[in-house]
Design a protein around this motif. Structure first.
Motif, short mmCIF file in Angstrom:
data_model
loop_
_atom_site.label_atom_id
_atom_site.label_comp_id
_atom_site.label_asym_id
_atom_site.label_seq_id
_atom_site.Cartn_x
_atom_site.Cartn_y
_atom_site.Cartn_z
N GLU A 35 -34.50 -14.11 8.78
CA GLU A 35 -34.80 -13.82 7.38
C GLU A 35 -35.18 -12.35 7.18
O GLU A 35 -36.21 -12.03 6.59
CB GLU A 35 -35.89 -14.74 6.84
CG GLU A 35 -35.48 -16.21 6.83
CD GLU A 35 -36.50 -17.10 6.13
OE1 GLU A 35 -37.64 -16.66 5.93
OE2 GLU A 35 -36.14 -18.24 5.80
N VAL A 38 -36.21 -11.13 3.57
CA VAL A 38 -37.39 -11.61 2.85
C VAL A 38 -38.35 -10.47 2.52
O VAL A 38 -38.87 -10.41 1.40
CB VAL A 38 -38.09 -12.73 3.64
CG1 VAL A 38 -39.46 -13.05 3.03
CG2 VAL A 38 -37.23 -13.99 3.65
N GLY A 77 -30.21 -13.97 7.40
CA GLY A 77 -30.73 -13.70 6.06
C GLY A 77 -29.79 -14.25 5.02
O GLY A 77 -28.63 -14.57 5.32
N CYS A 78 -30.28 -14.38 3.80
CA CYS A 78 -29.46 -14.95 2.74
C CYS A 78 -28.44 -13.96 2.20
O CYS A 78 -27.37 -14.34 1.77
CB CYS A 78 -30.35 -15.44 1.59
SG CYS A 78 -31.41 -16.83 2.03
#
Length: 367
Positions: A35, A38, A77-78
């Motif tokens: 992530e 974030v 990660g997104c």
């Protein structure tokens, strides 16, 4: 200047740790960063985005570009954030997107894995409930379950902590993206939101290289954020000209809960800051024309959900009427030979009582 040296140490911390590990273990290191985006999200919503971009760029350069102790690294990660040049010089990157089929089955539990999981804990009879609540995430063409939510659900059911499914994922994130979408929705976005929470779809162009700084440049960017962060899933693709378009819907009941909860929170905040005195006066005085005008104005600025059925309007009116002083608000109670929707019972018997019966039609001409 006093903070320059400590900051430099932070930026090179992973590189320093890598050197120490290689020296001790006599082999190069593997770096796993989960992530990574974030901190960028938190920085964006808290006003120090540019500083965080600069820091992460320096951190990654020292850890992943000039680190001679590195064997390889994996980052998750997104968002595929590239335009801030965070990954400057890392020309050996292999990017796997939510749109790709590569490694798709490893991003969550497949149906077979989920069935085995439920069978092992002797709760296979809850298969449909689990599917409705936690399935629906599509990576490439592979549909998977949310692993965090599924694990927590099985644990709670097995230990009898709950009898019902819970929105576990909603407790792991601030859901700031959904909140931003609802808070800043224009008329067209409100209509699209209503369609989504009613089980419908929206079609939008996909942009894989958007950044947090791009959120407000267009409404489509916000929909892209929702897609890449798991609040929407694709159910169809088109290639028009040079652009990929995705047909998207809400993945499951857990995510639907997040949308509805945010819409309800937004509506409650609007009630607290709105002046409904004119609407209240029209109700008490029996001025139906004024009441109709006030109500239409409020509905126009709201977002409906629950399939736009009568229960939405029921809850909508009850919410607005919370500020009406001097009246007890009763809802759906049996009286005599019928059932009313809402009754306003005055504490002062000299004031009029008001009974509201709600009906919904498809077209205005049917009123």
């Amino acid at each position: 200047m006093e903070g320059t040296a400590p900051m430099t140490k932070y930026c090179t911390a992973l590189q320093t740790l890598s050197k120490c590990l290689e020296k001790y273990h006599k082999q190069k290191v593997i770096i796993l960063i989960d992530e990574y985006d974030v901190p960028l999200e938190n920085a964006y919503f808290n006003g120090f985005y540019d500083e965080m971009v600069s820091f992460i760029r320096s951190l990654f350069e020292s850890a992943l570009k000039t680190n001679e102790s590195l064997k390889f690294a994996i980052l998750t990660g997104c968002l595929r954030i590239s335009r801030e040049s965070i990954f400057t010089g890392l020309n050996n990157l292999k990017v796997v997107s939510v749109l790709d089929e590569s490694y798709a089955e490893y991003f969550g539990f497949t149906q077979d894995e989920t069935d085995s999981f439920l069978q092992a804990y002797d709760i296979i009879d809850r298969r449909n409930e689990v599917k409705n609540w936690y399935n629906g995430y599509l990576f490439g063409n592979t549909e998977v379950y949310n692993p965090w939510s599924l694990i927590n659900y099985v644990k709670d059911i097995f230990h009898k902590n709950t009898e019902f499914p819970k929105p576990y994922w909603s407790n792991t994130s601030s859901n700031s993206i959904v909140h931003e979408l609802i808070e800043n929705a224009d008329d067209n976005t409100k209509k699209e939101l209503e369609g989504l929470v009613a089980g419908g779809t929206i079609e939008k162009p996909v942009h894989e290289d958007i950044t947090y700084a791009d959120i407000y440049k267009s409404q489509d960017n916000l929909w892209n954020f929702l897609f890449f962060t798991g609040y929407l899933k694709t159910v169809g693709k088109k290639f028009i000209g040079r652009q990929i378009y995705l047909l998207m819907t809400i993945p499951n009941e857990e995510i639907m809960y997040i949308y509805e909860n945010n819409i309800q929170e937004w509506f409650n905040n609007r009630i607290k800051t709105s002046d409904f005195s004119g609407l209240y006066n029209s109700i008490i005085s029996g001025d139906t024309k004024a009441f109709e005008d006030y109500l239409r104005e409020q509905l126009h600025g709201s977002i409906s959900f629950m399939d736009s059925a009568e229960n939405f309007y029921h809850g909508f009116l009850l919410g607005i009427l919370t500020g009406l002083q001097g009246y007890e608000k009763l809802s759906n109670r049996e009286r005599g030979e019928g059932r009313y929707d809402i009754i306003l019972k005055p504490y002062d018997e000299r004031q009029p009582a008001i009974i509201l019966k709600l009906k919904r039609v498809q077209r205005f001409t049917e009123m």
